[in-house]
Design a protein around this motif. Structure first.
Motif, PDB file in Angstrom:
ATOM      1  N   THR A   1       8.044 -12.501   2.150  1.00 11.45           N
ATOM      2  CA  THR A   1       9.167 -13.212   1.537  1.00 11.45           C
ATOM      3  C   THR A   1       9.084 -13.141   0.019  1.00 11.45           C
ATOM      4  OG1 THR A   1       8.115 -15.386   1.372  1.00 11.45           O
ATOM      5  CG2 THR A   1       9.097 -14.811   3.487  1.00 11.45           C
ATOM      6  N   THR A   2      10.251 -13.099  -0.632  1.00 10.54           N
ATOM      7  CA  THR A   2      10.270 -13.062  -2.090  1.00 10.54           C
ATOM      8  C   THR A   2      11.552 -13.694  -2.616  1.00 10.54           C
ATOM      9  OG1 THR A   2      10.114 -11.625  -4.047  1.00 10.54           O
ATOM     10  CG2 THR A   2      11.251 -10.714  -2.126  1.00 10.54           C
ATOM     11  N   GLY A   3      11.422 -14.427  -3.715  1.00 12.03           N
ATOM     12  CA  GLY A   3      12.584 -15.034  -4.346  1.00 12.03           C
ATOM     13  C   GLY A   3      12.991 -14.314  -5.613  1.00 12.03           C
ATOM     14  N   LEU A   4      12.040 -13.568  -6.195  1.00 10.51           N
ATOM     15  CA  LEU A   4      12.294 -12.877  -7.453  1.00 10.51           C
ATOM     16  C   LEU A   4      12.389 -11.374  -7.261  1.00 10.51           C
ATOM     17  CD1 LEU A   4       9.762 -14.894  -9.673  1.00 10.51           C
ATOM     18  CD2 LEU A   4      12.205 -15.300  -9.344  1.00 10.51           C
ATOM     19  N   GLY A   5      11.822 -10.864  -6.156  1.00  9.60           N
ATOM     20  CA  GLY A   5      11.845  -9.432  -5.881  1.00  9.60           C
ATOM     21  C   GLY A   5      10.526  -8.791  -6.232  1.00  9.60           C
ATOM     22  N   THR A   6       9.976  -8.011  -5.313  1.00 13.81           N
ATOM     23  CA  THR A   6       8.730  -7.299  -5.570  1.00 13.81           C
ATOM     24  C   THR A   6       8.688  -6.045  -4.719  1.00 13.81           C
ATOM     25  OG1 THR A   6       6.305  -7.404  -5.361  1.00 13.81           O
ATOM     26  CG2 THR A   6       7.580  -8.797  -3.874  1.00 13.81           C
ATOM     27  N   PRO A   7       8.200  -4.927  -5.260  1.00 17.37           N
ATOM     28  CA  PRO A   7       8.185  -3.670  -4.518  1.00 17.37           C
ATOM     29  C   PRO A   7       6.930  -3.442  -3.685  1.00 17.37           C
ATOM     30  CG  PRO A   7       7.554  -3.264  -6.775  1.00 17.37           C
ATOM     31  CD  PRO A   7       7.855  -4.734  -6.682  1.00 17.37           C
ATOM     32  N   THR A   8       6.200  -4.477  -3.375  1.00 15.62           N
ATOM     33  CA  THR A   8       4.934  -4.333  -2.654  1.00 15.62           C
ATOM     34  C   THR A   8       5.125  -3.874  -1.211  1.00 15.62           C
ATOM     35  OG1 THR A   8       4.005  -6.114  -3.994  1.00 15.62           O
ATOM     36  CG2 THR A   8       2.809  -5.540  -1.999  1.00 15.62           C
ATOM     37  N   GLY A   9       4.257  -2.976  -0.769  1.00 14.95           N
ATOM     38  CA  GLY A   9       4.197  -2.550   0.623  1.00 14.95           C
ATOM     39  C   GLY A   9       2.748  -2.322   1.019  1.00 14.95           C
ATOM     40  N   ASN A  10       2.526  -1.633   2.134  1.00 15.74           N
ATOM     41  CA  ASN A  10       1.175  -1.351   2.607  1.00 15.74           C
ATOM     42  C   ASN A  10       1.154   0.021   3.275  1.00 15.74           C
ATOM     43  OD1 ASN A  10      -0.961  -1.646   5.103  1.00 15.74           O
ATOM     44  ND2 ASN A  10      -1.676  -2.680   3.267  1.00 15.74           N
ATOM     45  N   PRO A  11       0.055   0.765   3.168  1.00 13.09           N
ATOM     46  CA  PRO A  11       0.023   2.112   3.741  1.00 13.09           C
ATOM     47  C   PRO A  11       0.118   2.143   5.263  1.00 13.09           C
ATOM     48  CG  PRO A  11      -1.732   1.822   2.119  1.00 13.09           C
ATOM     49  CD  PRO A  11      -1.157   0.472   2.385  1.00 13.09           C
ATOM     50  N   VAL A  12      -0.486   1.174   5.964  1.00  9.40           N
ATOM     51  CA  VAL A  12      -0.549   1.266   7.426  1.00  9.40           C
ATOM     52  C   VAL A  12       0.210   0.172   8.159  1.00  9.40           C
ATOM     53  CG1 VAL A  12      -2.772   2.463   7.328  1.00  9.40           C
ATOM     54  CG2 VAL A  12      -2.729  -0.026   7.636  1.00  9.40           C
ATOM     55  N   ALA A  13       0.591  -0.907   7.485  1.00  9.03           N
ATOM     56  CA  ALA A  13       1.332  -2.001   8.115  1.00  9.03           C
ATOM     57  C   ALA A  13       2.748  -2.037   7.542  1.00  9.03           C
ATOM     58  CB  ALA A  13       0.636  -3.339   7.907  1.00  9.03           C
ATOM     59  N   PRO A  14       3.756  -1.569   8.281  1.00  8.17           N
ATOM     60  CA  PRO A  14       5.130  -1.628   7.774  1.00  8.17           C
ATOM     61  C   PRO A  14       5.476  -3.032   7.286  1.00  8.17           C
ATOM     62  CG  PRO A  14       5.058  -0.348   9.792  1.00  8.17           C
ATOM     63  CD  PRO A  14       3.687  -0.942   9.613  1.00  8.17           C
ATOM     64  N   THR A  15       5.984  -3.106   6.056  1.00  4.33           N
ATOM     65  CA  THR A  15       6.207  -4.389   5.394  1.00  4.33           C
ATOM     66  C   THR A  15       7.697  -4.675   5.291  1.00  4.33           C
ATOM     67  OG1 THR A  15       4.145  -4.117   4.154  1.00  4.33           O
ATOM     68  CG2 THR A  15       5.719  -5.712   3.304  1.00  4.33           C
ATOM     69  N   ILE A  16       8.104  -5.810   5.860  1.00  5.73           N
ATOM     70  CA  ILE A  16       9.506  -6.217   5.930  1.00  5.73           C
ATOM     71  C   ILE A  16       9.764  -7.254   4.848  1.00  5.73           C
ATOM     72  CG2 ILE A  16      11.241  -7.319   7.390  1.00  5.73           C
ATOM     73  CD1 ILE A  16       9.421  -6.329   9.806  1.00  5.73           C
ATOM     74  N   LYS A  17      10.718  -6.986   3.960  1.00  9.72           N
ATOM     75  CA  LYS A  17      10.996  -7.875   2.842  1.00  9.72           C
ATOM     76  C   LYS A  17      12.144  -8.831   3.164  1.00  9.72           C
ATOM     77  CE  LYS A  17       8.086  -6.251  -0.220  1.00  9.72           C
ATOM     78  NZ  LYS A  17       8.526  -5.088  -0.960  1.00  9.72           N
ATOM     79  N   LEU A  18      11.933 -10.106   2.871  1.00  8.23           N
ATOM     80  CA  LEU A  18      12.953 -11.133   3.093  1.00  8.23           C
ATOM     81  C   LEU A  18      13.228 -11.860   1.794  1.00  8.23           C
ATOM     82  CD1 LEU A  18      10.533 -11.379   5.540  1.00  8.23           C
ATOM     83  CD2 LEU A  18      12.447 -12.488   6.632  1.00  8.23           C
ATOM     84  N   SER A  19      14.498 -11.937   1.411  1.00  6.93           N
ATOM     85  CA  SER A  19      14.862 -12.650   0.188  1.00  6.93           C
ATOM     86  C   SER A  19      15.105 -14.115   0.504  1.00  6.93           C
ATOM     87  CB  SER A  19      16.111 -12.039  -0.449  1.00  6.93           C
ATOM     88  OG  SER A  19      17.242 -12.247   0.372  1.00  6.93           O
TER      89      SER A  19
END
Length: 551
Positions: free
Chosen positions: A466-484
């Motif tokens: 989850t993010t309120g400001l926005g961030t480009p973080t991900g992970n090499p092996v665990a698909p990362t789902i972004k929620l605003s």
């Protein structure tokens, strides 16, 4: 002029709170009607920020989420804005008290017989993706990995930078032709899957890092355990290891940690040591050729149905704002409770962001041993931070504070909500694997990349971020789902956001409705039916924690 607020543009999170949260911008002089207690705002209250509901004096406790989150440094008036000047971090004492926690699981019946399409490994675990992993045992091999990455990604269809290379080529051609390049747009290209040669290989991933030598032996040992955890990850089909030869983190140490973690480990694993190679060129050619053969075999693995109990979902927040604790985090928390009710594993980490929520977590621990382990890890971590003149209270970033998270306890109690309300079945130190169904606490820093790196090491096959400001973080092996947390962010940074939970703030959706939508998305992502934006953008962030002070 009638200055009374006509809509509920504010929120009282817990009945015992003595502050309210502004859901929209509120104007000085407006009258807020809260339980027949009119509050005239003394100043403008920006959306996401808090204001006091009564006159208070210096030293008084500030209560939010029903717990202590700060103490006043000066007297304040009813309707005054909470700021870093008048409020400082404070959190309640905590300890084990055998609370006999009772949990009411949510109704998960609509998901009971659902499945996802995963990759089954020989140990019975299911991955949500099928990756080939390149691991350097030491930073000296990063350059070789970079050359291999460029070669494999470009030729096999995994290069994210393809479109920018093509755009640069178009710019050069236009410039050479004497054309105006001021408004030359990026032309459409084929989708990622259309370009791939190996259709069942979701990605070739590279764990570049700065460790393996030059630091302490303890750092090398921790890194070895971390890399072993990634090699054993359910989303990984095979591994290529590059070693220099003389570093602290010897290949033998890594292989020993791998067997310790999984005695029956049987994935293809290829090791290349540069100091035994004929030349650097030969090392790279051999690594590419051998890996290519491995990819041919790994491409034969196909997805098959798996129960939702086979999911392991990490929950994370970063670039948090004043809405994180009232929209995205509780919605993710409801999804977490649904997953626990279905027999899945959920991982809540970021120990600096549990400061102020410790007693809640302790009371939810199913065993005294788990509670005491959590207390020990929290106190040891905080003491280390204080020893160097810092502490958990210094966790909020300038961006957090600007958007309403004034103290660490406010940030933390809101952050803890993404773990839901289920019992804590286990407490894991850094790199320890999750083995029990239910909610586990994982000791990591709050730092976005270090935390996601640690969650994947514990076994997360998906990460809800989850993010309120926005961030480009991900992970090499665990698909990362972004929620605003808010719709404004979802519209402004739609290229990185997968799910918008802003409807909770506007009243269009409930936390429960949003939580079910999040779980539906997880099922699709776990099945490869949708690809999270972080994966599409190649946000493969990996930072090992050296167990130093990182908030």
């Amino acid at each position: 002029m009638d200055r009374t607020a006509k809509t509920r543009n504010f929120l009282k999170i817990h009945p015992s709170d003595n502050v309210l949260v502004a859901l929209g911008n509120l104007t000085a002089g407006a009258i807020i009607e809260e339980h027949e207690n009119g509050i005239t705002l003394k100043e403008n209250i920006p959306a996401k920020h808090k204001f006091f509901i009564s006159d208070m004096k210096a030293g008084d406790e500030v209560i939010m989420y029903g717990v202590l989150v700060g103490k006043l440094q000066s007297a304040v008036e009813k309707g005054q804005l909470m700021t870093t000047a008048n409020t400082k971090h404070a959190a309640g004492a905590y300890g084990y008290r055998d609370a006999h926690y009772q949990w009411q699981a949510p109704d998960a019946s609509k998901f009971t017989n659902r499945t996802f399409l995963g990759y089954k490994r020989s140990n019975g675990k299911f991955g949500t993706a099928n990756y080939w992993l390149f691991i350097p045992t030491v930073f000296c091999e990063n350059r070789n990995l970079d050359m291999i990455r460029e070669a494999l990604h470009n030729e096999l269809g995994y290069a994210v930078s393809d479109k920018y290379t093509r755009y640069t080529r178009e710019l050069l051609a236009a410039y050479q032709a004497g054309a105006d390049i001021s408004h030359l747009d990026l032309s459409p290209a084929a989708t990622a899957k259309e370009k791939r040669y190996f259709k069942n290989i979701d990605g070739i991933k590279f764990l570049n890092h700065t460790g393996g030598c030059g630091g302490t032996r303890q750092d090398a040992e921790t890194l070895s355990a971390l890399l072993a955890a990634y090699a054993d990850h359910p989303n990984v089909a095979g591994i290529t290891v590059l070693s220099l030869g003389c570093q602290h983190l010897q290949t033998e140490m890594f292989l020993k940690d791998l067997k310790k973690r999984n005695p029956s480990f049987d994935k293809p694993l290829f090791v290349f040591e540069q100091q035994k190679a004929q030349s650097e060129e030969q090392l790279i050619v051999d690594a590419i050729r051998t890996t290519f053969k491995g990819l041919v075999e790994a491409n034969k693995i196909t997805r098959e149905p798996a129960p939702l109990s086979e999911l392991t979902v990490g929950v994370k927040c970063g670039g948090s704002d004043g809405f994180s604790g009232i929209s995205a985090n509780p919605a993710v928390g409801y999804s977490a409770d649904l997953l626990v009710a279905l027999g899945a594993k959920v991982l809540l980490a970021e120990f600096p962001e549990l400061c102020g929520a410790e007693q809640q977590m302790i009371d939810r621990c199913v065993t005294k041993e788990a509670a005491e382990k959590f207390i020990h890890l929290m106190q040891t971590y905080d003491a280390l931070a204080n020893k160097v003149g810092s502490g958990f209270y210094m966790n909020p970033s300038p961006g957090n504070i600007k958007d309403g998270l004034i103290t660490d306890a406010i940030k933390s109690t809101g952050a803890a909500r993404k773990g839901g309300t289920s019992p804590v079945v286990d407490v894991l130190d850094y790199t320890e694997p999750a083995t029990k169904a239910g909610l586990s606490l994982v000791c990591t820093p709050g730092n976005d990349v270090e935390a996601t790196t640690g969650k994947a090491a514990a076994g997360a096959t998906l990460i809800l971020f989850t993010t309120g400001l926005g961030t480009p973080t991900g992970n090499p092996v665990a698909p990362t789902i972004k929620l605003s947390t808010n719709s404004t962010l979802a519209k402004r940074m739609g290229d990185i956001i997968d799910i918008d939970t802003g409807g909770i703030i506007t009243g269009e959706k409930t936390i429960e409705q949003m939580g079910e939508e999040i779980l539906e998305y997880c099922i699709k992502a776990a099945s490869g039916e949708v690809i999270p934006k972080a994966v599409l953008l190649g946000q493969d962030d990996f930072i090992p924690w050296k167990r130093g002070v990182s908030l």
